[in-house]
Design a protein around this motif. Structure first.
Motif, PDB file in Angstrom:
ATOM      1  N   ASN A  96      -2.051  -5.195  -1.653  1.00 47.57           N
ATOM      2  CA  ASN A  96      -3.084  -4.699  -1.570  1.00 47.57           C
ATOM      3  C   ASN A  96      -2.992  -3.143  -1.908  1.00 47.57           C
ATOM      4  OD1 ASN A  96      -6.003  -3.169  -1.213  1.00 47.57           O
ATOM      5  ND2 ASN A  96      -5.342  -4.554   0.656  1.00 47.57           N
ATOM      6  N   THR A  97      -3.189  -3.119  -3.530  1.00 43.76           N
ATOM      7  CA  THR A  97      -3.201  -1.489  -4.314  1.00 43.76           C
ATOM      8  C   THR A  97      -4.392  -1.013  -3.825  1.00 43.76           C
ATOM      9  OG1 THR A  97      -3.589  -2.768  -5.692  1.00 43.76           O
ATOM     10  CG2 THR A  97      -1.095  -1.800  -5.448  1.00 43.76           C
ATOM     11  N   LEU A  98      -5.283  -0.886  -2.806  1.00 45.62           N
ATOM     12  CA  LEU A  98      -6.829  -0.344  -2.972  1.00 45.62           C
ATOM     13  C   LEU A  98      -6.606   0.433  -1.909  1.00 45.62           C
ATOM     14  CD1 LEU A  98      -8.911  -3.732  -2.436  1.00 45.62           C
ATOM     15  CD2 LEU A  98      -8.295  -1.929  -3.900  1.00 45.62           C
ATOM     16  N   LEU A 133     -14.249  -4.629  -2.297  1.00 44.64           N
ATOM     17  CA  LEU A 133     -13.738  -4.953  -2.989  1.00 44.64           C
ATOM     18  C   LEU A 133     -12.859  -5.576  -2.912  1.00 44.64           C
ATOM     19  CD1 LEU A 133     -12.877  -1.482  -4.258  1.00 44.64           C
ATOM     20  CD2 LEU A 133     -15.199  -2.895  -5.249  1.00 44.64           C
ATOM     21  N   SER A 163      -9.764  -7.063  -5.066  1.00 47.67           N
ATOM     22  CA  SER A 163      -8.589  -7.705  -6.094  1.00 47.67           C
ATOM     23  C   SER A 163      -8.312  -7.986  -6.024  1.00 47.67           C
ATOM     24  CB  SER A 163      -7.798  -6.083  -5.222  1.00 47.67           C
ATOM     25  OG  SER A 163      -6.706  -6.241  -4.382  1.00 47.67           O
ATOM     26  N   ASP A 164      -8.140  -9.361  -5.033  1.00 47.03           N
ATOM     27  CA  ASP A 164      -7.552 -10.944  -5.483  1.00 47.03           C
ATOM     28  C   ASP A 164      -7.232 -12.102  -4.712  1.00 47.03           C
ATOM     29  OD1 ASP A 164      -5.006 -12.455  -7.505  1.00 47.03           O
ATOM     30  OD2 ASP A 164      -3.681 -11.602  -5.772  1.00 47.03           O
ATOM     31  N   LYS A 207     -15.538  -9.899  -9.021  1.00 47.20           N
ATOM     32  CA  LYS A 207     -14.947  -8.643  -9.295  1.00 47.20           C
ATOM     33  C   LYS A 207     -15.560  -7.672  -9.494  1.00 47.20           C
ATOM     34  CE  LYS A 207     -12.664 -12.710 -10.835  1.00 47.20           C
ATOM     35  NZ  LYS A 207     -12.844 -13.634 -10.665  1.00 47.20           N
ATOM     36  N   THR A 208     -16.946  -7.833  -9.491  1.00 48.57           N
ATOM     37  CA  THR A 208     -17.442  -6.393  -9.258  1.00 48.57           C
ATOM     38  C   THR A 208     -17.530  -5.961  -7.342  1.00 48.57           C
ATOM     39  OG1 THR A 208     -19.846  -7.577  -9.137  1.00 48.57           O
ATOM     40  CG2 THR A 208     -18.603  -6.841 -10.927  1.00 48.57           C
ATOM     41  N   CYS A 238      -8.397  -7.076  -0.072  1.00 48.46           N
ATOM     42  CA  CYS A 238      -9.427  -6.315  -0.008  1.00 48.46           C
ATOM     43  C   CYS A 238      -9.952  -4.839   0.655  1.00 48.46           C
ATOM     44  CB  CYS A 238     -11.151  -7.067   0.107  1.00 48.46           C
ATOM     45  SG  CYS A 238     -11.067  -8.357   1.330  1.00 48.46           S
ATOM     46  N   ASN A 239     -10.613  -4.764   0.374  1.00 46.60           N
ATOM     47  CA  ASN A 239     -10.331  -2.881   0.718  1.00 46.60           C
ATOM     48  C   ASN A 239     -10.584  -3.024   2.206  1.00 46.60           C
ATOM     49  OD1 ASN A 239     -12.731  -3.346   0.019  1.00 46.60           O
ATOM     50  ND2 ASN A 239     -13.788  -1.521  -0.444  1.00 46.60           N
ATOM     51  N   LYS A 275      -7.158  -6.084   5.602  1.00 49.52           N
ATOM     52  CA  LYS A 275      -7.017  -5.998   4.053  1.00 49.52           C
ATOM     53  C   LYS A 275      -6.743  -6.926   3.584  1.00 49.52           C
ATOM     54  CE  LYS A 275      -4.233  -1.554   4.066  1.00 49.52           C
ATOM     55  NZ  LYS A 275      -5.350  -0.839   3.771  1.00 49.52           N
TER      56      LYS A 275
END
Length: 177
Positions: free
Chosen positions: A59-61, A105, A107-108, A122-123, A154-155, A159
């Motif tokens: 997780n890079t959010l 969000l 992200s993956d 994706k939005t 996700c954020n 996570k």
């Protein structure tokens, strides 16, 4: 000129063929990576039909600066397709709502194997908005009880979120030979 090119080509091929170790990719999962080396897609492994390893994802959010997180609330986190025939391709839409205080969000999203493919938004999903994650499952080469997972990055505060699909796959008569 041709000799120099030939020598460079030979050297490049030599480096490529000797620098990689050949290992059983199905048994190697590197904890520091977000990718899993694919196993032989034609192999049938009855032990792999139930469960499956948790998919390593990163997780890079960013953390919220105001402390407000989104909350992803699913109608259900598990779906049972019931009895299906080997080779059937089935899908299910996991419906959810962002009940938190910030934009959600994703992200993956990754399936526990190549037979399980998620399609996710994706939005950003605003607080109060709903959306869905479509999960497709291909039962080709599978037999018996199957349980697969989808890991969402996700954020949210945790996570990660986990979704599960199940199916009881009936082997076709022609496939048993």
């Amino acid at each position: 000129m041709i000799n120099r090119f030939s020598l460079m080509l030979f050297f490049a091929l030599f480096v490529m063929t000797t620098s990689c170790k050949k290992e059983d990719a199905s048994s190697k999962i590197d904890e520091n990576t977000t990718e899993i080396a694919p196993a032989d897609p034609n192999a049938v492994n009855p032990e792999a039909n139930i469960g499956g390893p948790e998919v390593p994802v990163e997780n890079t959010l960013p953390e919220p600066k105001d402390g407000k997180y989104p909350v992803i609330e699913f109608e259900t986190k598990e779906h049972d397709f019931g009895k299906i025939n080997q080779g059937d391709k089935v899908t299910y839409d996991f419906k959810f709502k962002n009940t938190g205080e910030a934009d959600l969000l994703i992200s993956d999203a990754r399936g526990s194997c190549g037979c399980t493919v998620p399609d996710y938004p994706k939005t950003a999903i605003k607080p109060g908005e709903s959306s869905q994650i479509k999960v497709s499952f291909n039962s080709k080469g599978k037999n018996g009880e199957n349980k697969k997972t989808v890991t969402l990055v996700c954020n949210t505060k945790d996570k990660k979120e986990m979704l599960t699909i199940k199916a009881s796959i009936n082997a076709l008569e022609g496939a048993k030979k």
